[in-house]
Motif scaffolding. Structure first.
Motif, PDB file in Angstrom:
ATOM      1  N   ALA A 141     -31.334  35.304 -71.168  1.00  0.00           N
ATOM      2  CA  ALA A 141     -31.399  33.936 -71.718  1.00  0.00           C
ATOM      3  C   ALA A 141     -31.578  32.865 -70.650  1.00  0.00           C
ATOM      4  O   ALA A 141     -31.763  31.701 -70.979  1.00  0.00           O
TER       5      ALA A 141
ATOM      6  N   GLU B 269     -22.578  40.254 -58.494  1.00  0.00           N
ATOM      7  CA  GLU B 269     -23.920  40.862 -58.383  1.00  0.00           C
ATOM      8  C   GLU B 269     -23.843  42.367 -58.088  1.00  0.00           C
ATOM      9  O   GLU B 269     -24.549  43.171 -58.705  1.00  0.00           O
TER      10      GLU B 269
ATOM     11  N   ASN C 104     -27.447  33.862 -61.812  1.00  0.00           N
ATOM     12  CA  ASN C 104     -27.682  33.218 -60.517  1.00  0.00           C
ATOM     13  C   ASN C 104     -26.369  33.003 -59.746  1.00  0.00           C
ATOM     14  O   ASN C 104     -25.369  32.594 -60.328  1.00  0.00           O
TER      15      ASN C 104
ATOM     16  N   ASN D 143     -37.327  24.780 -59.889  1.00  0.00           N
ATOM     17  CA  ASN D 143     -36.020  24.202 -59.519  1.00  0.00           C
ATOM     18  C   ASN D 143     -36.119  22.681 -59.382  1.00  0.00           C
ATOM     19  O   ASN D 143     -35.140  21.975 -59.612  1.00  0.00           O
TER      20      ASN D 143
ATOM     21  N   THR E  98     -35.165  32.503 -65.784  1.00  0.00           N
ATOM     22  CA  THR E  98     -35.941  33.656 -65.315  1.00  0.00           C
ATOM     23  C   THR E  98     -36.189  34.623 -66.466  1.00  0.00           C
ATOM     24  O   THR E  98     -37.326  35.040 -66.724  1.00  0.00           O
TER      25      THR E  98
ATOM     26  N   VAL F 258     -34.523  38.753 -54.361  1.00  0.00           N
ATOM     27  CA  VAL F 258     -34.792  37.424 -53.802  1.00  0.00           C
ATOM     28  C   VAL F 258     -35.525  37.588 -52.478  1.00  0.00           C
ATOM     29  O   VAL F 258     -35.372  38.625 -51.810  1.00  0.00           O
TER      30      VAL F 258
ATOM     31  N   TYR G 207     -22.323  44.339 -61.153  1.00  0.00           N
ATOM     32  CA  TYR G 207     -23.288  44.441 -62.255  1.00  0.00           C
ATOM     33  C   TYR G 207     -24.433  45.384 -61.869  1.00  0.00           C
ATOM     34  O   TYR G 207     -24.921  46.163 -62.689  1.00  0.00           O
TER      35      TYR G 207
ATOM     36  N   CYS H  67     -29.746  39.537 -62.533  1.00  0.00           N
ATOM     37  CA  CYS H  67     -28.325  39.173 -62.454  1.00  0.00           C
ATOM     38  C   CYS H  67     -28.205  37.656 -62.631  1.00  0.00           C
ATOM     39  O   CYS H  67     -29.096  36.918 -62.206  1.00  0.00           O
TER      40      CYS H  67
HETATM   41  N1  LIG Z   1     -33.644  29.952 -59.022  1.00  0.00           N
HETATM   42  C1  LIG Z   1     -34.409  30.435 -58.061  1.00  0.00           C
HETATM   43  O1  LIG Z   1     -35.114  29.693 -57.365  1.00  0.00           O
HETATM   44  C2  LIG Z   1     -34.432  31.917 -57.804  1.00  0.00           C
HETATM   45  C3  LIG Z   1     -35.302  32.429 -56.844  1.00  0.00           C
HETATM   46  C4  LIG Z   1     -35.328  33.814 -56.608  1.00  0.00           C
HETATM   47  C5  LIG Z   1     -34.482  34.641 -57.330  1.00  0.00           C
HETATM   48  N2  LIG Z   1     -33.628  34.096 -58.260  1.00  0.00           N
HETATM   49  C6  LIG Z   1     -32.729  34.995 -58.986  1.00  0.00           C
HETATM   50  O2  LIG Z   1     -33.030  34.953 -60.366  1.00  0.00           O
HETATM   51  C7  LIG Z   1     -31.886  35.426 -61.072  1.00  0.00           C
HETATM   52  C8  LIG Z   1     -31.735  34.693 -62.368  1.00  0.00           C
HETATM   53  O3  LIG Z   1     -31.507  33.313 -62.173  1.00  0.00           O
HETATM   54  P1  LIG Z   1     -31.409  32.355 -63.471  1.00  0.00           P
HETATM   55  O4  LIG Z   1     -31.075  31.007 -62.946  1.00  0.00           O
HETATM   56  O5  LIG Z   1     -32.581  32.552 -64.327  1.00  0.00           O
HETATM   57  O6  LIG Z   1     -30.160  33.013 -64.213  1.00  0.00           O
HETATM   58  P2  LIG Z   1     -28.920  32.369 -64.981  1.00  0.00           P
HETATM   59  O7  LIG Z   1     -29.439  31.346 -65.932  1.00  0.00           O
HETATM   60  O8  LIG Z   1     -27.823  32.008 -64.046  1.00  0.00           O
HETATM   61  O9  LIG Z   1     -28.340  33.641 -65.756  1.00  0.00           O
HETATM   62  C9  LIG Z   1     -29.065  34.379 -66.665  1.00  0.00           C
HETATM   63  C10 LIG Z   1     -28.239  34.693 -67.873  1.00  0.00           C
HETATM   64  O10 LIG Z   1     -27.189  35.608 -67.537  1.00  0.00           O
HETATM   65  C11 LIG Z   1     -26.123  35.330 -68.415  1.00  0.00           C
HETATM   66  N3  LIG Z   1     -24.840  35.873 -67.939  1.00  0.00           N
HETATM   67  C12 LIG Z   1     -23.885  35.265 -67.171  1.00  0.00           C
HETATM   68  N4  LIG Z   1     -22.852  36.094 -66.977  1.00  0.00           N
HETATM   69  C13 LIG Z   1     -23.152  37.242 -67.659  1.00  0.00           C
HETATM   70  C14 LIG Z   1     -22.460  38.453 -67.860  1.00  0.00           C
HETATM   71  N5  LIG Z   1     -21.270  38.684 -67.308  1.00  0.00           N
HETATM   72  N6  LIG Z   1     -23.047  39.406 -68.637  1.00  0.00           N
HETATM   73  C15 LIG Z   1     -24.258  39.188 -69.208  1.00  0.00           C
HETATM   74  N7  LIG Z   1     -24.964  38.067 -69.037  1.00  0.00           N
HETATM   75  C16 LIG Z   1     -24.415  37.103 -68.265  1.00  0.00           C
HETATM   76  C17 LIG Z   1     -26.100  33.827 -68.485  1.00  0.00           C
HETATM   77  O11 LIG Z   1     -25.402  33.432 -69.655  1.00  0.00           O
HETATM   78  P3  LIG Z   1     -24.275  32.270 -69.650  1.00  0.00           P
HETATM   79  O12 LIG Z   1     -25.060  31.034 -69.949  1.00  0.00           O
HETATM   80  O13 LIG Z   1     -23.356  32.669 -70.728  1.00  0.00           O
HETATM   81  O14 LIG Z   1     -23.621  32.256 -68.318  1.00  0.00           O
HETATM   82  C18 LIG Z   1     -27.573  33.478 -68.513  1.00  0.00           C
HETATM   83  O15 LIG Z   1     -28.071  33.367 -69.815  1.00  0.00           O
HETATM   84  C19 LIG Z   1     -30.707  35.315 -60.111  1.00  0.00           C
HETATM   85  O16 LIG Z   1     -30.304  36.621 -59.756  1.00  0.00           O
HETATM   86  C20 LIG Z   1     -31.282  34.586 -58.914  1.00  0.00           C
HETATM   87  O17 LIG Z   1     -30.705  34.983 -57.694  1.00  0.00           O
HETATM   88  C21 LIG Z   1     -33.604  32.768 -58.518  1.00  0.00           C
END
Ligand SMILES: NC(=O)c1ccc[n+]([C@@H]2O[C@H](COP(=O)([O-])OP(=O)(O)OC[C@H]3O[C@@H](n4cnc5c(N)ncnc54)[C@H](OP(=O)(O)O)[C@@H]3O)[C@@H](O)[C@H]2O)c1
Length: 282
Positions: free
Chosen positions: A8, A79, A74, A142, A11, A103, A82, A72
């Motif tokens: 959700a 991490e 963010n 971002n 990503t 990443v 999981y 995973c």
């Molecule tokens: N942002 C960047 O620039 C970037 C760049 C490279 C890589 N990444 C990687 O991309 C990944 C995803 O980032 P994102 O910002 O899209 O993710 P996110 O929104 O933080 O998390 C994704 C989903 O995981 C759910 N979640 C949280 N805790 C959970 C649990 N215990 N069990 C099951 N689901 C759970 C969240 O739900 P809730 O709303 O309930 O918490 C959310 O819907 C990260 O690993 C990050 O390191 C990000």
């Protein structure tokens, strides 16, 4: 059927849209019931509500899946836990491909959330699973998180104006995910995914000034002030400490990579920041 975890988030939804557009059937693991509707809208065919720490849920989610795309949450302190559990469930289910959303430069120990991904990558190597690892740079998307401040003329950053950063369009990352997940030639591969350009923050402010047709000025926020504000907005201690470490690393070393692999995977040049910004504005 492909299982997408962390489905959700921004990503997860981008990956699901791209996999769905490529014709894959998708099962999504979401954290809460209110995530079901948006993830269905993004293109998931089947949804399981559950927690990434819950091995029986992960077994139910991986059962019958041909592949897993693991995302995973963010900056998660969990991490590694999981990662260990979804790998165990994937082994149990005998899945044909495990794609890990890692990443860029997970080797950097000074950034704890990067290092945690390095440890998960190591577990994947030792798991015997057929894998592909994707290592995206920071997303261009971002910038949209503080777009209101930008369009009011201020680029607020907790590092110096000279800091050089490379970013990637999340839509390119999602397109690359759909390309690698079903193709055997990408098994055993680790790919860095980076956009074609990099900017100092001064250059970024100039680009925004030109594109938005307003003067965008850099405001360097002292890290202590950033920390106080993040805590007051409810960000957890682990997240705040980790992001402070990340900003410090950016400030000392810059953070960028090479775009050749992404261009090769996509069969076209990866999206520039300028194109991304014009797309957002239109
Ligand atoms: N942002 C960047 O620039 C970037 C760049 C490279 C890589 N990444 C990687 O991309 C990944 C995803 O980032 P994102 O910002 O899209 O993710 P996110 O929104 O933080 O998390 C994704 C989903 O995981 C759910 N979640 C949280 N805790 C959970 C649990 N215990 N069990 C099951 N689901 C759970 C969240 O739900 P809730 O709303 O309930 O918490 C959310 O819907 C990260 O690993 C990050 O390191 C990000």
């Amino acid at each position: 059927m492909i299982l997408v975890t962390g489905a959700a988030g921004k990503t997860g939804q981008a990956i699901i849209r791209s996999l769905s557009a490529s014709g894959f059937e998708i099962r999504a693991l979401v954290h809460r019931k209110d995530h079901v509707a948006p993830v269905t809208m993004s293109g998931a065919d089947d949804i399981i509500v559950g927690d990434l720490s819950d091995l029986p849920v992960l077994k139910e989610a991986t059962r019958g899946a041909m592949a897993v795309y693991h995302i995973c949450p963010n900056v998660s302190p969990h991490e590694v836990e999981y990662g260990r559990k979804i790998i165990a469930a994937s082994q149990w289910a005998g899945i044909g491909r495990f794609v890990y959303h890692s990443v860029l430069h997970p080797q950097i120990q000074a950034m704890p959330h990067h290092w945690a991904k390095m440890l998960v990558e190591e577990m994947i190597f030792e798991s015997g699973l057929p894998f592909t690892i994707l290592q995206p740079a920071a997303y261009m998307q971002n910038l949209l998180g503080y777009w209101d401040t930008i369009i009011s003329g201020s680029l607020q950053i907790p590092y110096s104006a000279d800091t050089l950063l490379g970013m990637v369009d999340l839509m390119d990352v999602a397109d690359a995910a759909a390309i690698v997940i079903g193709d055997p030639k990408h098994e055993g591969a680790t790919y860095e995914l980076v956009g074609p350009d990099r900017y100092t923050q001064t250059e970024l402010a100039e680009l925004l000034t030109n594109i938005l047709n307003i003067t965008v000025q850099i405001e360097q926020v002292p890290i202590e002030k950033w920390e106080r504000e993040a805590l007051s907005k409810g960000l957890g201690m682990y997240q705040v400490d980790t992001l402070v470490a990340m900003f410090g690393y950016y400030d000392r070393n810059n953070f960028w990579g090479n775009s050749t692999v992404l261009g090769w995977l996509l069969g076209r040049k990866a999206t520039t920041l300028k194109t991304f910004l014009h797309r957002h504005l239109s």
